[in-house]
Motif scaffolding. Structure first.
Motif, PDB file in Angstrom:
ATOM      1  N   ASN A  63       1.130   4.381   1.415  1.00 42.70           N
ATOM      2  CA  ASN A  63       0.518   5.285   2.488  1.00 42.70           C
ATOM      3  C   ASN A  63       0.554   6.854   2.185  1.00 42.70           C
ATOM      4  O   ASN A  63       0.175   7.703   3.030  1.00 42.70           O
ATOM      5  CB  ASN A  63       1.276   4.852   3.771  1.00 42.70           C
ATOM      6  N   GLY A  75      -0.408  -1.341   4.967  1.00 38.21           N
ATOM      7  CA  GLY A  75      -1.371   0.044   4.964  1.00 38.21           C
ATOM      8  C   GLY A  75      -1.157   0.463   6.579  1.00 38.21           C
ATOM      9  O   GLY A  75      -1.202  -0.247   7.559  1.00 38.21           O
ATOM     10  N   VAL A 121       0.990  -1.029  -0.106  1.00 40.78           N
ATOM     11  CA  VAL A 121      -0.123   0.048   0.032  1.00 40.78           C
ATOM     12  C   VAL A 121       0.752   1.200  -0.202  1.00 40.78           C
ATOM     13  O   VAL A 121       1.740   1.244   0.681  1.00 40.78           O
ATOM     14  CB  VAL A 121      -0.958   0.022   1.198  1.00 40.78           C
ATOM     15  N   TYR A 164      -5.445  -4.724   4.242  1.00 47.09           N
ATOM     16  CA  TYR A 164      -4.832  -3.372   4.260  1.00 47.09           C
ATOM     17  C   TYR A 164      -3.978  -3.423   5.012  1.00 47.09           C
ATOM     18  O   TYR A 164      -2.635  -3.059   4.563  1.00 47.09           O
ATOM     19  CB  TYR A 164      -5.826  -2.206   4.434  1.00 47.09           C
TER      20      TYR A 164
END
Length: 616
Positions: free
Chosen positions: A80, A123, A78, A118
């Motif tokens: 961020n 994440g 992910v 996630y």
């Protein structure tokens, strides 16, 4: 309103609160938030659905983010630094998969799995990030046919489904908070009996019962999660309320049709010019214009601390009312006839005032007006001392842009004293006012407004000193004043559909300083009449000010209490005035006065009065 009003409404809201659109969003949920994840996995839904959305354009959370949101495909870490969307069409709040997707852990297993996925991909949540969670619809949709097949137990079955799915959402809110999310938006479900898929059908009542049961259970479960996560601001958004209002009066929200899906109307499905007039794209999903309405609604909740700033105008107004009342009392002391100690002068004046402009950078478009009557008595006690006492009542209005408006009723009492020693004089005054802001309305979405009423008390104490230099028929009088103005606005509790607020009682205080030069001339002086004209120029400002913050909360909501700094108001600025008095042989005095002040940000105040005075 036009059919594009939903878009304009959102645009104006986001322009006024642009910081919201600059934040990072992380979305979890089902097809109501999905920006193309389901399409990337399955190739569905096809055109005329827009780029894999379950709509004809961007979803509500994309519109809030104000920029493209990264999806969870392709599989990888992910980012961020950018807004991210893990919502997946068909997702439930439990672990029952809606479709089979090879992406361990299986994101289609539910909204809880989305959150897990996630975090496993690295994440994280910064303190300024916003997580959104909207789910529960698929649990209900998939259970209704089976429950409806057994009418005797249908409601009991759906109650269990609705409560269980809402409880899952509460658990997942706790999951987000534990993962570091510090602001979490949770949306409830619209009344399913009004969805095109169910409206007018045999399952409409059961669908409506299921969504209302879910919403009640959601408040309980999310409330428990909020209690267990004091460091997270968990905001619940009433989508049900705004869609109920929309379907009751679609034209007021800028829609032509809030019951039929656009896809079922030939004139709509292929016509982009017609589509913004429809609230629903298919049987359960909004059009992108409908999503804009949802985004604007969410904005009302998230930006509540900023939007609450309009109420600071009430405190500013009561201080200005006290400044005006004190100035009138000081002016009346000039008219005391020291040559006749023990004589009372009685007066009555019709008074009025209007203010226009920006009271501060955060409160544009301020306007207030008041009209009433002022009455009382002046009395010379000795050749050096005099007193004045007066009462006043008035009505008016207060408005802040197109957002806040209220009717006002005010009553006040002022007393003052003057000491006169030759050319020099000194005055002091005290005053007390009570203002009722009634029928107060704060606009939220479309035609919707939250209503309230509140009472405010204000008070003042001031001194003024100067001297009078006589030049025959002319007089010059420089003077200076210092005054303390204070007030208290009682607690404001709104009643309304969207984001009603409770604002705690708050005090306002200011130290006012001013200088002034007056010039007067006797233009007629005969045995039957004496007419004098007065002009003045001066400057006033608040030397200190306290009360530039508000503390409040969203009513019936899990959101945290907020404190909003509203900024200092600007003082009156340059002060100008004209006056005319005519004394008759009978002892009656007719007078008319006008005062104006011009402050920063074009805040202009006008005050005037006309009246009579006589002695007994």
């Amino acid at each position: 309103m036009t059919r594009t009003s939903a878009w304009a409404m959102l645009a104006l809201t986001l322009l006024s609160t642009s910081a919201l659109a600059q934040q990072r969003y992380v979305a979890f949920g089902d097809s109501l938030s999905d920006n193309g994840n389901f399409f990337a996995a399955t190739g569905q839904p096809p055109a005329p659905y827009f780029n894999g959305r379950f709509s004809n354009g961007p979803t509500w959370v994309e519109q809030l983010a104000g920029a493209p949101m990264a999806g969870f495909f392709p599989v990888g870490p992910v980012n961020n630094a950018t807004s991210t969307n893990f919502a997946f069409g068909g997702a439930r709040t439990d672990s029952n998969p809606a479709v089979s997707v090879t992406d361990p852990p299986n994101i289609s297993g539910g909204t809880g799995a989305q959150i897990t996925n996630y975090t496993l991909r690295g994440g994280a949540f910064a303190a300024t990030d916003t997580a959104t969670l909207w789910g529960g619809a698929n649990n209900i949709f998939q259970a209704i046919p089976g429950a409806a097949a057994t009418p005797a137990t249908a409601q009991a079955t759906m109650q269990g489904v609705a409560v269980a799915s809402a409880t899952n959402i509460g658990t997942q809110v706790g999951q987000l908070a534990a993962a570091g999310a510090r602001r979490i938006i949770v949306l409830n479900l619209p009344n399913f009996s009004g969805l095109p898929q169910f409206a007018g059908g045999p399952a409409a009542a059961l669908a409506g019962f299921s969504s209302s049961t879910f919403n009640a259970a959601l408040l309980t479960s999310v409330g428990a999660a909020a209690a267990g996560a004091p460091n997270a601001n968990i905001i619940t958004v009433d989508v049900a309320g705004v869609f109920t209002a929309l379907q009751a009066n679609p034209a007021a929200f800028g829609f032509a049709n809030a019951t039929q899906p656009c896809l079922s109307v030939l004139a709509c499905v292929g016509n982009p010019a017609v589509q913004p007039g429809y609230a629903f794209w298919d049987g359960v999903h909004p059009t992108t214009a409908g999503h804009a309405l949802i985004a604007a609604t969410v904005n009302q909740y998230v930006q509540a601390p900023v939007l609450a700033g309009v109420f600071s105008a009430l405190g500013e107004q009561i201080l200005d009312d006290r400044r005006t009342g004190m100035a009138r009392a000081f002016d009346r002391l000039d008219s005391i006839r020291f040559g006749k100690p023990g004589v009372n002068d009685y007066f009555v004046n019709i008074v009025g005032g209007v203010s226009n402009g920006d009271s501060s950078a955060t409160r544009p478009g301020f306007r207030s007006s008041t009209y009433g009557v002022n009455f009382g008595m002046n009395r010379a006690l000795t050749s050096n001392w005099g007193l004045t006492a007066s009462g006043s009542v008035g009505v008016g209005t207060t408005k802040v842009a197109s957002t806040l408006n209220a009717d006002t009723f005010n009553a006040a009492f002022d007393v003052g004293a003057i000491y006169n020693a030759g050319s020099f004089f000194a005055k002091t005054g005290l005053g007390l006012g009570v203002t009722r802001f009634g029928d107060m309305e704060r606009r939220t979405i479309g035609p919707l407004a939250n209503k309230s009423s509140v009472t405010a008390v204000s008070y003042n104490a001031g001194v003024e000193a100067g001297y009078i230099h006589s030049l025959g028929m002319f007089e010059l009088s420089p003077r200076a004043r210092l005054a303390w103005l204070g007030g208290m606005v009682d607690t404001i509790d709104e009643n309304g559909t969207i984001a009603p607020l409770s604002i705690r009682s708050h005090g306002v205080n200011a130290l006012l300083g001013g200088i002034e030069l007056r010039a007067s001339a006797t233009v007629i002086n005969t045995p039957g009449q004496k007419v004098a004209v007065t002009a003045l120029v001066g400057y006033e400002r608040y030397l200190t000010y306290s009360g530039n913050s508000l503390t409040g909360r969203l009513l019936a909501n899990t959101a945290q209490t907020f404190r909003t700094v509203t900024g200092d108001p600007k003082g009156p600025g340059v002060v100008l005035g004209l006056g005319l008095s005519s004394q008759m042989a009978s002892g009656w005095v007719l007078n008319a006065e006008y005062r104006a002040s011009i402050g920063d940000r074009s805040l202009v105040r006008h005050n005037g009065q006309i009246g009579v005075r006589t002695s007994f």
